[in-house]
Design an enzyme around this catalytic site. Sequence first.
Site, PDB file in Angstrom:
ATOM      1  CB  SER A 262     -40.577  26.361 -58.626  1.00 40.32           C
ATOM      2  OG  SER A 262     -40.894  26.225 -59.916  1.00 40.32           O
ATOM      3  CE  LYS A 263     -34.847  19.749 -57.759  1.00 39.64           C
ATOM      4  NZ  LYS A 263     -35.752  18.599 -58.722  1.00 39.64           N
ATOM      5  NE  ARG A 264     -42.500  21.213 -63.109  1.00 39.44           N
ATOM      6  CZ  ARG A 264     -44.734  22.127 -63.298  1.00 39.44           C
ATOM      7  NH1 ARG A 264     -44.706  22.383 -62.373  1.00 39.44           N
ATOM      8  NH2 ARG A 264     -44.505  22.677 -64.553  1.00 39.44           N
ATOM      9  CG  ASP A 267     -35.441  19.858 -62.868  1.00 40.95           C
ATOM     10  OD1 ASP A 267     -34.479  20.624 -62.176  1.00 40.95           O
ATOM     11  OD2 ASP A 267     -36.639  19.694 -61.212  1.00 40.95           O
TER      12      ASP A 267
END
Length: 507
Positions: A262-264, A267
């Site tokens: 996921s994007k998380r 990040d």
Amino acid sequence: MMQAVRVRFAPSPTGPLHIGGLRTALFNYLFAKHHDGQFILRIEDTDASRYVEGAEKYIKNALAWANIPYDEGPEQEGKYGPYRQSDRKEIYAKYADKLLESGHAYYAFDTAQELNLQRVNYEAEKKTFIYNWHNRKQLSNSIALSQQEVHEKLRNGEPYVIRFKTPEKETLHMTDEIRGEIQIDTSTLDDKVLFKSDGMPTYHLANIVDDHLMQISHVIRGEEWLPSMALHVLLYKAFGWEAPKFAHLPLILKPTGKGKLSKRDGDKMGFPVFPLEWKNPETGDVASGYREEGYLPEAVINMLAFLGWNEGEGSEKEIYSLPELVEAFSLAHVSKSGSKFDPEKTKWFQHYYLQQEDNKKLATQYFQILEEKGVKTTIDYVTEVVKTIKERAEFVSDFWSLSSFYFEAPKDFDSKAAKKAWKENTTTIMVQVKEQLQKIEDFSQDSLSNNLKPWIKEQGIGFGKVMQPLRLTLVGEMKGPDLFHIMASIGKEETLKRIDYAINYFD
Ligand code: GLU
């Protein structure tokens, strides 16, 4: 004759394209080109509520950056257009009607509140509400109501949806090109909405109709669409159409291997999950992209190709150009199980492809960075520097920290290194070195090396006692390429100036 290969990438413009989406596009492209087929881009934007401004443009830009061209698509019209579903609105109603006529679909008038109430009642009994054969006769639809009641509702303009009438008890046998045989009991499926009274089809109907009309031979898409496959196969049957072949690509997993990437994750671990930077038009938030982080598209493509594919057992080859991928690709070598995302591997590919880049091209990019820093230099000089240091770099943005000393003298010296390199008698030695250097006319790398090395030997000082403080003097720390190369590059005057500076500094 084998049917011509026509595949499509069919993203919904609901935001930036995730690298998983880019992999889907890539595998479609590779498959198409391997079979001399066509690769089509179709924009699936029937759900206006999820439409995001700029997303379609982003998708096209991302494909262009990745060097994945499409043969047909919006603004690249072929025989089967238009290629944006919102431009095809008129087409779908006819097909919804066909299903109504043949008894494969029905009108449903249940309001949102009514359906909610059903859901609540089911939940109270610890069951999940599914709209299908087991309760459709008790709900507000054209199966339960009389013909007259249905006509009346339609005449009064009551909102409706058209639902698919899923067969009650059938074992559906399907084949997935990657997963093999799949069986499903149709009584577990719900009667999906295909069309709404606002005149818009849902994803399922539009997708099937378009794949049929566009003569798509293979549907290659992400695993998240596997649960829709049964409905899609049933729809093809209901229409009496031959279904395309299906291939559901494996998930891309987090670097830990647990769960979907996921994007998380990106990040947290500091890597992008989008090909290009994306600015959310609503929040203004910016998500990083591979392009802006300095990655080369070749590296990203090579990395993505290995997320779920390899050339087969025994193949050790890891570096593939796009044409080589086209040549080698086959669905038979796509794995069923999810593939772990490895940000370090992406960097490894990036390092490789950076080395393949033309030095002059890299120098031109570096030149811009140097200009911003106010460094005055020439492209030829920068090209020389790039040639020497790029082996240690992954990105053009690494160049400065690897080579600043080619452009400006160090002002400070790394204190740890200084302690080790600049001893009591170093100043005396450096004065001698300076004198020796002054005598050298030909200040080229070879000449410097041929002159200084024997001189050090003659003096009996020890190589390290000269070269270490000299490196510290010229670079500021104990790193960098061959010292003779550095001296030759910055020139005699600058070399001597730096020696003077260091002598003063440490005195
Ligand atoms: N519009 C769907 C998506 O956004 C396409 C799924 C498919 O390829 O059938 O992924």
